[in-house]
Motif scaffolding. Structure first.
Motif, PDB file in Angstrom:
ATOM      1  N   LEU A 178    -141.756 -92.414 -52.675  1.00 30.06           N
ATOM      2  CA  LEU A 178    -142.481 -91.325 -53.324  1.00 30.06           C
ATOM      3  C   LEU A 178    -141.720 -90.820 -54.559  1.00 30.06           C
ATOM      4  O   LEU A 178    -142.311 -90.625 -55.628  1.00 30.06           O
ATOM      5  N   ILE A 179    -140.428 -90.664 -54.438  1.00 23.33           N
ATOM      6  CA  ILE A 179    -139.622 -90.212 -55.578  1.00 23.33           C
ATOM      7  C   ILE A 179    -139.596 -91.275 -56.671  1.00 23.33           C
ATOM      8  O   ILE A 179    -139.666 -90.953 -57.861  1.00 23.33           O
ATOM      9  N   ASP A 180    -139.515 -92.542 -56.287  1.00 24.19           N
ATOM     10  CA  ASP A 180    -139.567 -93.614 -57.291  1.00 24.19           C
ATOM     11  C   ASP A 180    -140.903 -93.617 -58.029  1.00 24.19           C
ATOM     12  O   ASP A 180    -140.944 -93.803 -59.245  1.00 24.19           O
ATOM     13  N   LEU A 181    -141.989 -93.447 -57.295  1.00 21.65           N
ATOM     14  CA  LEU A 181    -143.309 -93.376 -57.936  1.00 21.65           C
ATOM     15  C   LEU A 181    -143.383 -92.213 -58.922  1.00 21.65           C
ATOM     16  O   LEU A 181    -143.831 -92.382 -60.060  1.00 21.65           O
ATOM     17  N   LEU A 182    -142.940 -91.070 -58.481  1.00 23.07           N
ATOM     18  CA  LEU A 182    -142.974 -89.895 -59.333  1.00 23.07           C
ATOM     19  C   LEU A 182    -142.051 -90.058 -60.541  1.00 23.07           C
ATOM     20  O   LEU A 182    -142.420 -89.719 -61.668  1.00 23.07           O
ATOM     21  N   GLY A 183    -140.867 -90.610 -60.318  1.00 29.28           N
ATOM     22  CA  GLY A 183    -139.932 -90.839 -61.420  1.00 29.28           C
ATOM     23  C   GLY A 183    -140.442 -91.838 -62.433  1.00 29.28           C
ATOM     24  O   GLY A 183    -140.253 -91.677 -63.639  1.00 29.28           O
ATOM     25  N   TRP A 184    -141.116 -92.875 -61.942  1.00 31.23           N
ATOM     26  CA  TRP A 184    -141.684 -93.883 -62.850  1.00 31.23           C
ATOM     27  C   TRP A 184    -142.821 -93.289 -63.663  1.00 31.23           C
ATOM     28  O   TRP A 184    -142.923 -93.505 -64.864  1.00 31.23           O
ATOM     29  N   TRP A 185    -143.661 -92.508 -63.004  1.00 32.95           N
ATOM     30  CA  TRP A 185    -144.807 -91.910 -63.678  1.00 32.95           C
ATOM     31  C   TRP A 185    -144.363 -90.884 -64.717  1.00 32.95           C
ATOM     32  O   TRP A 185    -144.903 -90.834 -65.819  1.00 32.95           O
ATOM     33  N   ARG A 186    -143.360 -90.073 -64.363  1.00 32.19           N
ATOM     34  CA  ARG A 186    -142.892 -89.029 -65.274  1.00 32.19           C
ATOM     35  C   ARG A 186    -141.787 -89.511 -66.211  1.00 32.19           C
ATOM     36  O   ARG A 186    -141.341 -88.751 -67.069  1.00 32.19           O
ATOM     37  N   ARG A 187    -141.307 -90.736 -66.000  1.00 33.08           N
ATOM     38  CA  ARG A 187    -140.206 -91.312 -66.781  1.00 33.08           C
ATOM     39  C   ARG A 187    -138.962 -90.432 -66.728  1.00 33.08           C
ATOM     40  O   ARG A 187    -138.324 -90.164 -67.738  1.00 33.08           O
ATOM     41  N   SER A 188    -138.636 -90.022 -65.520  1.00 31.20           N
ATOM     42  CA  SER A 188    -137.512 -89.123 -65.292  1.00 31.20           C
ATOM     43  C   SER A 188    -136.292 -89.914 -64.837  1.00 31.20           C
ATOM     44  O   SER A 188    -136.329 -90.602 -63.812  1.00 31.20           O
ATOM     45  N   GLU A 189    -135.219 -89.784 -65.564  1.00 35.59           N
ATOM     46  CA  GLU A 189    -133.956 -90.447 -65.213  1.00 35.59           C
ATOM     47  C   GLU A 189    -133.359 -89.842 -63.937  1.00 35.59           C
ATOM     48  O   GLU A 189    -132.790 -90.546 -63.123  1.00 35.59           O
ATOM     49  N   ARG A 190    -133.506 -88.550 -63.775  1.00 34.17           N
ATOM     50  CA  ARG A 190    -132.961 -87.885 -62.581  1.00 34.17           C
ATOM     51  C   ARG A 190    -133.693 -88.330 -61.316  1.00 34.17           C
ATOM     52  O   ARG A 190    -133.062 -88.573 -60.284  1.00 34.17           O
ATOM     53  N   LEU A 191    -135.007 -88.421 -61.384  1.00 35.12           N
ATOM     54  CA  LEU A 191    -135.757 -88.898 -60.219  1.00 35.12           C
ATOM     55  C   LEU A 191    -135.467 -90.369 -59.947  1.00 35.12           C
ATOM     56  O   LEU A 191    -135.409 -90.786 -58.786  1.00 35.12           O
ATOM     57  N   ALA A 192    -135.283 -91.156 -60.995  1.00 35.18           N
ATOM     58  CA  ALA A 192    -134.934 -92.570 -60.821  1.00 35.18           C
ATOM     59  C   ALA A 192    -133.586 -92.701 -60.113  1.00 35.18           C
ATOM     60  O   ALA A 192    -133.421 -93.539 -59.220  1.00 35.18           O
ATOM     61  N   TRP A 193    -132.629 -91.879 -60.502  1.00 32.14           N
ATOM     62  CA  TRP A 193    -131.310 -91.905 -59.867  1.00 32.14           C
ATOM     63  C   TRP A 193    -131.428 -91.530 -58.391  1.00 32.14           C
ATOM     64  O   TRP A 193    -130.849 -92.178 -57.525  1.00 32.14           O
ATOM     65  N   CYS A 194    -132.193 -90.481 -58.102  1.00 33.67           N
ATOM     66  CA  CYS A 194    -132.392 -90.040 -56.723  1.00 33.67           C
ATOM     67  C   CYS A 194    -133.108 -91.130 -55.907  1.00 33.67           C
ATOM     68  O   CYS A 194    -132.718 -91.420 -54.771  1.00 33.67           O
ATOM     69  N   GLY A 195    -134.143 -91.733 -56.476  1.00 34.36           N
ATOM     70  CA  GLY A 195    -134.860 -92.809 -55.791  1.00 34.36           C
ATOM     71  C   GLY A 195    -133.980 -94.009 -55.523  1.00 34.36           C
ATOM     72  O   GLY A 195    -134.082 -94.653 -54.473  1.00 34.36           O
ATOM     73  N   TYR A 196    -133.104 -94.314 -56.478  1.00 37.23           N
ATOM     74  CA  TYR A 196    -132.168 -95.434 -56.319  1.00 37.23           C
ATOM     75  C   TYR A 196    -131.300 -95.235 -55.078  1.00 37.23           C
ATOM     76  O   TYR A 196    -131.218 -96.111 -54.209  1.00 37.23           O
ATOM     77  N   TRP A 197    -130.661 -94.084 -54.989  1.00 39.34           N
ATOM     78  CA  TRP A 197    -129.745 -93.847 -53.874  1.00 39.34           C
ATOM     79  C   TRP A 197    -130.475 -93.654 -52.554  1.00 39.34           C
ATOM     80  O   TRP A 197    -129.993 -94.092 -51.505  1.00 39.34           O
TER      81      TRP A 197
END
Length: 120
Positions: A4-23
């Motif tokens: 869910l965080i990866d989807l949201l990070g990809w959609w919003r192009r957020s580096e912080r959400l991408a980092w959180c989704g990664y871990w």
């Protein structure tokens, strides 16, 4: 949660959400592997308590597919890095969603084995 965080990070192009989704993806996969190993050990006790073997096997197969799907997703995520790339992200996210669906089905079957058949 990682998907869910990866989807949201990809959609919003957020580096912080991408980092959180990664871990969360990596930690969730490690937790899933540990849970899978514990489930294999619990199968020995469930078989002795009279639970139908078919129910245990369905749960086990769903869990096996879910864990291997998330292992593949985690490896893909490590290879992609923290930031999801616009081209490869849809394939990655579809695989992660498929892993979530398998995980939900495995959890449902595990609940049936535990509560309907008394494998505790």
């Amino acid at each position: 949660m990682a998907t869910l965080i990866d989807l949201l990070g990809w959609w919003r192009r957020s580096e912080r959400l991408a980092w959180c989704g990664y871990w969360l993806t990596l930690l969730g996969t490690v937790g899933g592997v540990c849970t899978f190993v514990c489930g294999i050990l619990a199968e020995l006790f469930a078989a002795r308590s009279g639970v139908p073997q078919h129910m245990i096997e369905v749960h086990e197969w769903l869990a096996t597919f879910a864990v291997w799907t998330f292992i593949a997703v985690a490896v893909a995520r490590i290879l992609m890095g923290v930031t999801l790339h616009r081209r490869s992200a849809p394939i990655y996210l579809l695989a992660a969603i498929a892993g979530c669906a398998l995980l939900v089905m495995a959890a449902h079957r595990g609940g049936q084995v535990t509560y309907a058949y008394g494998a505790n």
